[in-house]
Design an enzyme around this catalytic site. Structure first.
Site, PDB file in Angstrom:
ATOM      1  N   ASN A 155      78.268  12.718  58.712  1.00  0.00           N
ATOM      2  CA  ASN A 155      77.012  12.076  59.113  1.00  0.00           C
ATOM      3  C   ASN A 155      76.205  13.045  59.966  1.00  0.00           C
ATOM      4  OD1 ASN A 155      75.538   9.499  59.307  1.00  0.00           O
ATOM      5  ND2 ASN A 155      76.093   9.492  61.492  1.00  0.00           N
ATOM      6  N   GLU A 206      77.451  14.908  63.118  1.00  0.00           N
ATOM      7  CA  GLU A 206      76.547  15.973  63.570  1.00  0.00           C
ATOM      8  C   GLU A 206      77.206  17.343  63.670  1.00  0.00           C
ATOM      9  OE1 GLU A 206      74.729  14.352  67.105  1.00  0.00           O
ATOM     10  OE2 GLU A 206      74.003  12.597  66.039  1.00  0.00           O
ATOM     11  N   GLU A 227      71.279   5.434  60.375  1.00  0.00           N
ATOM     12  CA  GLU A 227      70.778   5.160  61.734  1.00  0.00           C
ATOM     13  C   GLU A 227      69.257   5.080  61.752  1.00  0.00           C
ATOM     14  OE1 GLU A 227      72.517   7.822  64.658  1.00  0.00           O
ATOM     15  OE2 GLU A 227      74.447   7.839  63.634  1.00  0.00           O
ATOM     16  N   HIS A 234      66.667   9.284  61.965  1.00  0.00           N
ATOM     17  CA  HIS A 234      65.896   9.002  63.193  1.00  0.00           C
ATOM     18  C   HIS A 234      64.547   9.689  63.020  1.00  0.00           C
ATOM     19  CE1 HIS A 234      69.128   7.095  65.368  1.00  0.00           C
ATOM     20  NE2 HIS A 234      69.937   8.080  65.052  1.00  0.00           N
ATOM     21  N   ASP A 284      65.526   4.633  62.294  1.00  0.00           N
ATOM     22  CA  ASP A 284      64.454   4.108  63.141  1.00  0.00           C
ATOM     23  C   ASP A 284      63.269   5.063  63.053  1.00  0.00           C
ATOM     24  OD1 ASP A 284      65.435   6.109  64.849  1.00  0.00           O
ATOM     25  OD2 ASP A 284      66.226   4.708  66.328  1.00  0.00           O
TER      26      ASP A 284
HETATM   27  O1  9MR Z   1      72.710   4.504  70.364  1.00  0.00           O
HETATM   28  C1  9MR Z   1      73.539   5.368  71.100  1.00  0.00           C
HETATM   29  C2  9MR Z   1      73.120   5.313  72.556  1.00  0.00           C
HETATM   30  O2  9MR Z   1      73.359   4.038  73.096  1.00  0.00           O
HETATM   31  C3  9MR Z   1      73.877   6.361  73.334  1.00  0.00           C
HETATM   32  O3  9MR Z   1      73.385   6.390  74.645  1.00  0.00           O
HETATM   33  C4  9MR Z   1      73.697   7.687  72.664  1.00  0.00           C
HETATM   34  C5  9MR Z   1      74.442   8.779  73.393  1.00  0.00           C
HETATM   35  O4  9MR Z   1      74.492   9.946  72.674  1.00  0.00           O
HETATM   36  O5  9MR Z   1      74.162   7.623  71.329  1.00  0.00           O
HETATM   37  C6  9MR Z   1      73.387   6.770  70.586  1.00  0.00           C
HETATM   38  O6  9MR Z   1      73.714   6.827  69.238  1.00  0.00           O
HETATM   39  C7  9MR Z   1      73.594   8.091  68.594  1.00  0.00           C
HETATM   40  C8  9MR Z   1      74.611   8.112  67.497  1.00  0.00           C
HETATM   41  O7  9MR Z   1      75.883   7.872  68.016  1.00  0.00           O
HETATM   42  C9  9MR Z   1      74.599   9.436  66.757  1.00  0.00           C
HETATM   43  N1  9MR Z   1      73.275   9.759  66.296  1.00  0.00           N
HETATM   44  C10 9MR Z   1      72.211   9.683  67.279  1.00  0.00           C
HETATM   45  C11 9MR Z   1      72.231   8.314  67.963  1.00  0.00           C
HETATM   46  C12 9MR Z   1      71.078   8.205  68.933  1.00  0.00           C
HETATM   47  O8  9MR Z   1      71.247   9.079  70.004  1.00  0.00           O
END
Ligand code: 9MR
Length: 517
Positions: A212, A171, A277, A248, A279
């Site tokens: 990513n 990011e 990722e 997402h 969804d």
């Molecule tokens: O799935 C992850 C969640 O359990 C955490 O609380 C969250 C914190 O930022 O991060 C989530 O995963 C993220 C991923 O690492 C990067 N892209 C966005 C994802 C969803 O927030």
């Protein structure tokens, strides 16, 4: 699609551990009963990963350490998916919470799970502004580069051989395509990205290195910024193998603009692309229209990846609503995943299967999983001499299903190895005379499941949306000894009808519903 199933004699991934154990004990040569079971298993439908693999891609899921003790969850994770990504356990706040103190225990659990299940691991993530321990932001800028290089080096070195691809930087962009502020950007400007990539390559020359981000799936300002960056990096000779598009998505925001063309332009630079990722969330409650849109988005993402040769695979951001990050991050939204909170596949799962080239149910334009089983216990005692399951089937597809093609299995244990049973249909609105029933001994007994009650139909059909109505079944052993139903695989104590994933339904010999024991 052909209805001929591929047999996979060289792979044991997806076979129940007990059966594999039995084959090892017999020196690898199956008995006739085991062969029957193997044949049944080979005839079971391909997993999402196997379907993707047949197209030269992988199909994976994120997971997280607290979820793994959930046996039903990890059984699907280990069999349906060929790749996993740790949702949290390889992030900086977990792996180096205190400067110079590295802890890879949680990430190691994930790589061990993957090794046990023949899966690859995507490492996530080495450098990210979020889930970053406070000490990094508190460093004088002049010390950040050394700390970052050390972190990347230690972690990528630790996971050499266990991680096949790294989200090296996660990011890096704001929505408008400007670089996101972070301790790394503040200290090094955009050079932090090249520095991190070089450190990762030096630590693990075999891992594929990715940048990513989210909202770069379609053409737009943010993906233009990523495109410009990766072109510059490649021109500068910085090691970079691919771009991860998180995906997402949300039904209320529309499908990314020209996803396939966007993927292709990155591929044309000589880079791999991965959906990392995926969804598709929605405002709750779900309804038919939102669910249909969700299925269509999942399908379109799969189709985009399949259409772009350099798209190497897809990862869903966990596969079940039970463990989704969405409800806590977006209150009021959810239902974003392929399986529901009870680990039952949703229409989006069927859409993904179909998009991956999976076979339909053989019906006219129908999708797999067109029937679902519902169950209630009609038994007031789990320890008497009769088992009394109430079953009903519901057609959730768009085509009529001929009931004579349908078989249902209710799995139980005999307790004393009995071989003779009586079975009964006591009542059903479709008429018990049309219902067939018998008890069959399992070729290979499994936990909670050494026999099954098989229910079939002599005639009749189920229109889309129709239900058989309840079928009141009953069985007893010939010697009328007691059962202990409490540990039976398909047994439940609910007294009203509910979807039952441990009752398995076959249409035309192919599994259409449920999880086999
Ligand atoms: O799935 C992850 C969640 O359990 C955490 O609380 C969250 C914190 O930022 O991060 C989530 O995963 C993220 C991923 O690492 C990067 N892209 C966005 C994802 C969803 O927030």
């Amino acid at each position: 699609m052909s209805s001929v199933k591929r047999c996979r004699p060289t792979s044991t991934r997806g076979l129940p551990a007990l059966l594999i154990g039995a084959l090892i004990l017999t020196g690898g040569s199956a008995t006739a009963a085991q062969q029957d079971t193997l044949h049944e298993l080979a005839a079971a439908q391909d997993t999402l990963h196997e379907l993707a693999e047949a197209q030269g891609k992988y199909f994976g899921s994120a997971t997280d350490n607290p979820e793994l003790p959930d046996a039903a969850y990890s059984a699907i994770l280990g069999s349906e998916f060929g790749q996993i990504t740790p949702g949290n356990s390889m992030k900086w706040d977990t792996t180096e919470p205190v400067q110079g103190q590295f802890n890879f225990a949680k990430g190691d659990v994930i790589t061990e799970f993957a090794a046990q299940h023949g899966q690859t691991v995507r490492g996530h993530t080495l450098v990210w502004h979020s889930q970053l321990p406070g000490w990094v932001g508190a460093l004088p800028p002049a010390q950040v580069e050394a700390a970052m290089t050390r972190h990347v080096t230690e972690e990528a070195t630790h996971y050499r051989g266990a991680v096949t691809a790294w989200d090296v930087v996660n990011e890096p962009f704001n929505e408008d395509g400007t670089f996101r502020t972070s301790p790394f950007y503040t200290a090094m400007g955009r050079d932090y990205i090249a520095t991190a990539l070089r450190a990762a390559r030096a630590a693990d020359p075999d891992a594929e290195l990715y940048l990513n981000d989210y909202n770069i799936e379609g053409l737009g300002a943010k993906s233009d910024a990523m495109y410009a960056l990766v072109r510059e990096l490649l021109d500068e000779g910085v090691p970079l193998d691919g771009v991860g598009m998180q995906a997402h998505l949300a039904v209320q925001y529309g499908f990314p603009y020209q996803m396939r063309a966007n993927m292709q332009r990155f591929a044309d630079l000589g880079l791999d692309v991965a959906v990392t990722e995926l969804d598709v969330r929605m405002q709750l409650p779900a309804d038919t229209a939102k669910t249909a849109t969700q299925s269509s988005y999942y399908r379109q993402v799969v189709e985009a990846c399949l259409a772009v040769e350099r798209c190497v695979g897809l990862t869903v951001w966990d596969y079940t609503d039970k463990y989704s990050w969405v409800p806590s991050a977006f209150p009021g939204q959810g239902a974003a995943n392929l399986y529901d909170e009870n680990l039952l596949p949703k229409p989006a799962y069927s859409a993904v299967r179909t998009a991956l080239g999976g076979e339909d149910d053989g019906g006219e334009g129908g999708e797999p999983g067109v029937l679902k089983a519902q169950y209630r216990s009609n038994d007031s005692s789990a320890r008497d001499n009769q088992i009394k399951p109430g079953l009903q089937l519901v057609n959730t597809g768009s085509a009529t299903v001929s009931l004579s093609d349908v078989k249902v299995r209710y799995w139980f244990t005999s307790e004393n190895g009995a071989s003779a049973y009586s079975t009964w249909c006591d009542w059903s609105p479709i008429g018990c005379s049309t219902v067939t029933h018998r008890v069959v001994a399992a070729g290979v007994p499994k936990t909670g499941a050494d026999h099954y009650l098989e229910v079939g139909f002599r005639s009749g059909s189920l229109a889309p949306g129709a239900s058989t109505g309840e079928i009141q079944l009953r069985l007893n052993k010939a010697d009328w000894s007691n059962f202990d139903e409490s540990d039976d695989y398909s047994h439940g104590s609910g007294t009203s009808y509910a979807d039952a994933s441990k009752i398995v339904v076959y249409v035309g010999g192919e599994q259409a519903w449920g999880i086999e024991p």
